[in-house]
Motif scaffolding. Structure first.
Motif: not given
Length: 375
Positions: A85, A146, A370
């Protein structure tokens, strides 16, 4: 080579008696009483009866997104199938000690586990949630950060009944409202349990309420046997046979059975999720791996007609003094299965992760909240 047990030995003796440790070493770890290694590949700790090969349909692709784990590293680089991420602008949170009164809305890490499994097949996508983390709001908050829509989830699979994999169902209930979403569990999922440590009061684990889940409309599906989801695209192992001969489950666990606390070391509700990616092989996801990561991997291949193990992700439960002595043997057996991707998470422990990094090279991929693994 001696097995240096220390606290592990004291823990086990405290729970099961002073003479139990040598029996534990001999019977469940394949060790002699003098703690010298003893090869015992045929020791069967638990079986599940006849196993037939199941027709797990190949999918075109699968993406596994880590919604909750014990660690977050925003500077971890992409690696193989792992897409991180990374640091990026997010909706800000108010913070009075900053000059501009704002900080990024950071992802949350906790001692819990949750992964979102997205499969692609014949031009369609489907999503399954595997476990829900340790806190009521951690997973749903990470979903928000997210940009994951909870309403896109079609089913929930709980690896086992421990609260660090189930408490996040609370947040999902509040976000989703009344729902008929299926929740797949093993019948032992509801057991009242505790962990017994030396010198302390037993720690009783919070127990998930069957009434609470059913009242909000979850469709609870209890199954001891393997079962399919999404037109045979996802396979849930159900109860896993314990064939390695040395993976002990969770020896310090007891369960409230017949109105008394009794040893419950095998954690028979521990189950895993399997997807077969076309031209790749099996993607196997574990929660804590109480059934033993070697047992789980072997069973996944056995259920699917010995399909190759392409990737193994999740908690491998090799942390702490009871489990760290098993690391070399587990790694030897995993090497025979030849996974192309190995992602230890949650309760695997730092010693096991370091050993896997050294042993498996580029196949070892560290996890971080993530991260999206695309196969």
């Amino acid at each position: 080579m001696r097995l240096r047990c220390g606290l592990g030995q004291r823990v086990y003796q405290e729970v099961y008696g002073q003479n139990a440790w040598h029996d534990f070493l001999r019977e469940e770890h394949g060790m002699c009483v003098d703690e010298s290694p003893q090869h015992n590949p045929h020791r069967l700790l638990h079986d599940v009866g006849p196993v037939e090969v199941l027709n797990l349909e190949p999918v075109d692709a699968v993406t596994v997104t880590t919604l909750m784990d014990n660690s977050l590293d925003l500077f971890m680089p992409d690696q193989g199938p792992a897409h991180r991420v990374g640091p990026q602008p997010r909706p800000a949170r108010r913070c009075s000690v900053m000059t501009d009164r704002e900080v990024p809305d950071a992802l949350i890490a906790e001692h819990g586990f949750s992964m979102l499994v997205t499969i692609s097949k014949a031009g369609h996508e489907h999503r399954v949630l595997f476990d829900a983390g340790a806190s009521p709001d951690g997973v749903v908050e990470n979903m928000r950060r997210l940009d994951v829509d909870p309403s896109s989830i079609e089913a929930i699979v709980c690896s086992h009944g421990h609260f660090d994999h189930t408490a996040g169902l609370d947040g999902l209930l509040r976000v989703l409202g009344p729902t008929g979403m299926p929740v797949l569990i093993h019948p032992h999922f509801w057991r009242r349990r505790r962990a017994v440590f030396p010198g302390r009061e037993p720690f009783e684990l919070p127990t998930t309420s069957a009434t609470a889940l059913r009242e909000v409309g979850f469709d609870i599906i209890e199954n001891q046997q393997p079962s399919f989801l999404l037109d045979r695209s996802v396979l849930i192992t159900g109860e896993v046979p314990r064939v390695s001969g040395y993976e002990p489950g969770f020896p310090i666990q007891q369960a409230w059975i017949d109105e008394v606390w009794q040893p419950d070391p095998l954690v028979l509700d521990d189950q895993a999720l399997i997807v077969n990616v076309r031209s790749k092989g099996l993607i196997v996801i574990t929660g804590c791996g109480h059934a033993g990561v070697v047992n789980i991997s072997r069973y996944a291949r056995r259920l699917t007609g010995e399909q190759p193990l392409h990737a193994l992700l999740g908690g491998f439960h090799l942390n702490g003094p009871l489990f760290e002595p098993l690391i070399p043997r587990v790694l030897d057996d995993l090497a025979l299965l030849d996974p192309q991707v190995l992602v230890p998470a949650h309760c695997t422990g730092w010693r096991a992760q370091h050993a896997m990094a050294a042993r498996f090279g580029e196949a070892f991929v560290p996890n971080s909240i993530g991260t999206r693994f695309t196969f």
